[in-house]
Design an enzyme around this catalytic site. Structure first.
Site, PDB file in Angstrom:
ATOM      1  N   CYS A  80       0.796  -1.246   0.000  1.00  0.00           N
ATOM      2  CA  CYS A  80       0.000   0.000   0.000  1.00  0.00           C
ATOM      3  C   CYS A  80       0.816   1.277   0.000  1.00  0.00           C
ATOM      4  O   CYS A  80       0.718   2.087  -0.923  1.00  0.00           O
ATOM      5  CB  CYS A  80      -0.908   0.063   1.220  1.00  0.00           C
ATOM      6  N   LYS A 106      -8.697   6.602   1.391  1.00  0.00           N
ATOM      7  CA  LYS A 106      -7.441   6.295   2.085  1.00  0.00           C
ATOM      8  C   LYS A 106      -6.269   7.197   1.673  1.00  0.00           C
ATOM      9  O   LYS A 106      -6.096   7.507   0.498  1.00  0.00           O
ATOM     10  CB  LYS A 106      -7.100   4.832   1.773  1.00  0.00           C
ATOM     11  N   HIS A 115      -2.707   7.017   3.852  1.00  0.00           N
ATOM     12  CA  HIS A 115      -1.627   6.081   4.209  1.00  0.00           C
ATOM     13  C   HIS A 115      -0.235   6.550   3.795  1.00  0.00           C
ATOM     14  O   HIS A 115       0.634   5.727   3.478  1.00  0.00           O
ATOM     15  CB  HIS A 115      -1.909   4.680   3.654  1.00  0.00           C
TER      16      HIS A 115
END
Ligand SMILES: *[C@@H]1O[C@H](CO)[C@@H](O)[C@H](O)[C@H]1NC(C)=O
Ligand SMILES: *[C@@H]1O[C@H](CO)[C@@H](O)[C@H](O)[C@H]1NC(C)=O
Ligand SMILES: *[C@@H]1O[C@H](CO)[C@@H](O)[C@H](O)[C@H]1NC(C)=O
Ligand SMILES: *[C@@H]1O[C@H](CO)[C@@H](O)[C@H](O)[C@H]1NC(C)=O
Ligand SMILES: *[C@@H]1O[C@H](CO)[C@@H](O)[C@H](O)[C@H]1NC(C)=O
Length: 582
Positions: free
Chosen positions: A78, A132, A134
């Site tokens: 990710c 998201k 991150h």
């Protein structure tokens, strides 16, 4: 004198008006860019790569009406993958090559990097991140709205609960904390709304309320199909799960429900673009940030089969990503692209499509492939450093079709062919696959070019991977065995896309060449930016039950907690301090 002066002034005024008009007209003509980023979805979890188990008619319709990206590569995890999308650089060149940012770790995508939203904003775009991030939040100035996004609705960490949007860090005795925000403010109001639906509604709202005189840049970065918290990882709306009675494994069935909800979201997003008159000047890119984690950490029962390995491994199963590109600006559409393309390429490619000249000093690793994709040109050979992590001690590299692997992750636990689907679990509707696609919402929105069932099936078969037998040889023959923890290996993906025949013993000179090329990349790598946890100040117990930046230059709590009461009491004194320190 005065007439000469005013003449000159008039001239200057005219020039500036014309310039600004030109600029406005120019930026309003720029295409809207919508990136739908899926989290942890496997190559074998969309139906356009041939699976009949989970049908994704809307996502498939996007691919068949646009360009099906059949050789689309991404970093295998990710944080590195997102850093790559936003910078156009390999993780080894930004310091993001090792691991992900864990909730309480004080590091981020370094601030010296200029990000895609910032560059598009400078070119006149309104920039939005939904979902998201991150890429770090331990200081407020590292969060999305401080890094080029005008607006963010979503979360900072790797995952949240799909319904209550909390992160529960079970391996520490932290309080559970909400990780859901509208810009800098915590957003508990969305509690109870399934994340995919919350993000889709927000994307629709952004599209509806978008100032149409500007181009839109939106990254719709889904939680799906990542797992939720470890105590309740698989979450999907029961009515979606119910569509998959043909799947026996309850985990995989719930996963299918997550995918199905996502497929609906794609249709709703495309519908909103259409209804708001934006679709005819939009570019829509959809892909998964990395391969699915079939087993191990955050495993979601996703499948990359027949590719080897999975998320966070050096193999094709971790780095090949299901992807599609659609736009009326593409000259050629309705084809399968075998151009090798990597997440490093999206920044220059999308900028190229939008006519944005990027500053030279960015030193991108990617190239502009818009002309190649738009023209369906003959695939150009590419070389990619897929992974180079000194701490885990492994590398994965590709020169054109030759693939090199040295070392592995998790003691080689992910080095196998994982996630083979049951053969008797086809969706009954798959008998009529072409019709499913043609009757999908996305096809009814996009399908004005006479796409036929035969063409769909043709594209689908081109994008369905077989594992060929190499020169009549048994892949089990010991001379082809690859044990990357002991010896480096290489494969010829053109003949062996499933990485079954290690050619190291047969062609040692070629192997050595590839190892040297990895060495060249190693010399250009900068050290990892990762900083392990230093203290427990991230614990939401210290932040009103929220996940929030915990190191700041003001009073130690962020401006989000610069509460109204405090402002009234301290008034301009705090205001002054805050404004000086930011
Ligand atoms: C966990 O709780 C114990 C006992 O209450 C405390 O001493 C310790 O510091 C806590 N650990 C963390 C990581 O907060
Ligand atoms: C979310 O709503 C549920 C049900 O109303 C409630 O029990 C829970 O405390 C709420 N969670 C948060 C983080 O507000
Ligand atoms: C797109 O559609 C809108 C509304 O239908 C129209 O005003 C506009 O001119 C079209 N733009 C392009 C590039 O075709
Ligand atoms: C392969 O990986 C091992 C373990 O990390 C390392 O010691 C070795 O130098 C690597 N070999 C090459 C050729 O890069
Ligand atoms: C914030 O981080 C910096 C850099 O790591 C550190 O020197 C400083 O002490 C921290 N400040 C606070 C208040 O935690």
């Amino acid at each position: 004198m005065s007439s000469k002066m005013s003449g000159r002034l008039l001239y200057l005024w005219l020039v500036s008006v014309l310039l600004s008009l030109g600029k406005a007209a120019d930026s309003s003509a720029k295409p809207n860019i919508i990136i739908i980023l899926i989290d942890d979805m496997g190559m074998n979890d969309v139906s356009f790569h041939g699976s009949n188990q989970i049908l994704t008619p809307n996502i498939d319709a996007l691919a068949y009406n646009g360009v099906l990206l059949n050789k689309h590569y991404v970093p295998n995890l990710c944080t590195p993958s997102r850093a790559t999308l936003l910078t156009g650089k390999y993780p080894i060149h930004t310091g993001m090559q090792h691991w992900v940012i864990i909730t309480d770790e004080p590091w981020s995508l370094p601030q010296r990097e200029r990000l895609m939203p910032e560059l598009f904003r400078e070119a006149g775009y309104a920039t939005h991140l939904v979902g998201k991030w991150h890429l770090g939040f331990w200081r407020k100035d590292l969060t999305p709205t401080m890094r080029g996004f005008d607006h963010h609705f979503g979360y900072y960490n790797g995952y949240i609960d799909y319904y209550d949007h909390q992160v529960r860090m079970l391996d520490r005795n932290y309080t559970a904390g909400l990780d859901f925000r509208r810009d800098l403010e915590p957003c508990p109001e969305a509690n109870g709304t399934y994340a995919t639906e919350a993000f889709t509604s927000e994307a629709k709202r952004i599209i509806e309320q978008h100032d149409k005189t500007k181009p839109l840049f939106m990254v719709l970065s889904h939680l799906a199909v990542h797992t939720g918290n470890e105590d309740d990882p698989m979450q999907a709306p029961p009515e979606e799960v119910a569509k998959f009675a043909h799947i026996k494994d309850p985990k995989r069935r719930t996963y299918a429900g997550m995918i199905s909800s996502l497929d609906k979201s794609v249709a709703q997003t495309m519908r909103a673009l259409k209804d708001n008159g934006m679709l005819n000047n939009s570019i829509v890119l959809l892909y998964s940030d990395n391969g699915a984690p079939t087993v191990g950490i955050h495993s979601n029962a996703g499948s990359n089969y027949p590719y080897r390995g999975q998320k966070e491994s050096p193999w094709e199963g971790g780095i090949r990503s299901a992807g599609a590109l659609w736009s009326p600006l593409l000259k050629e559409r309705g084809y399968v692209s075998n151009q090798a393309i990597h997440a490093i390429d999206w920044l220059p490619t999308l900028a190229g499509a939008a006519g944005i000249t990027l500053p030279q000093e960015l030193q991108l690793d990617g190239i502009n492939l818009w002309p190649a994709l738009s023209g369906n040109e003959e695939p150009k050979p590419r070389s990619f450093i897929h992974a180079l992590d000194e701490i885990f001690g492994y590398s994965s590299y590709m020169r054109d079709t030759l693939k090199y692997v040295n070392g592995s992750t998790f003691e080689g636990q992910y080095d196998h062919w994982l996630g083979e689907l049951e053969s008797n679990e086809d969706d009954p509707l798959s008998d009529n696959y072409g019709q499913q696609v043609l009757s999908s919402d996305v096809h009814s929105i996009l399908g004005d070019r006479g796409l036929t069932e035969a063409h769909i099936l043709q594209m689908r078969s081109e994008a369905t991977q077989e594992c060929p037998v190499l020169a009549g040889e048994d892949p089990q023959d010991p001379k082809y065995k690859c044990e990357p923890l002991k010896e480096h290996c290489f494969f010829d993906l053109a003949k062996d896309p499933c990485e079954r025949y290690n050619l190291a013993q047969l062609y040692p000179a070629q192997l050595e060449e590839l190892a040297q090329e990895v060495e060249q990349f190693r010399r250009t790598a900068i050290p990892t930016a990762r900083v392990p946890i230093t203290d427990y100040r991230a614990d939401p117990v210290f932040h009103n039950g929220n996940w929030e930046w915990w190191n700041d230059t003001d009073t130690g709590s962020g401006a989000g907690t610069c509460s109204l009461k405090l402002w009234i009491i301290m008034g301009s004194i705090i205001g002054l301090i805050c404004s000086i320190s930011f």
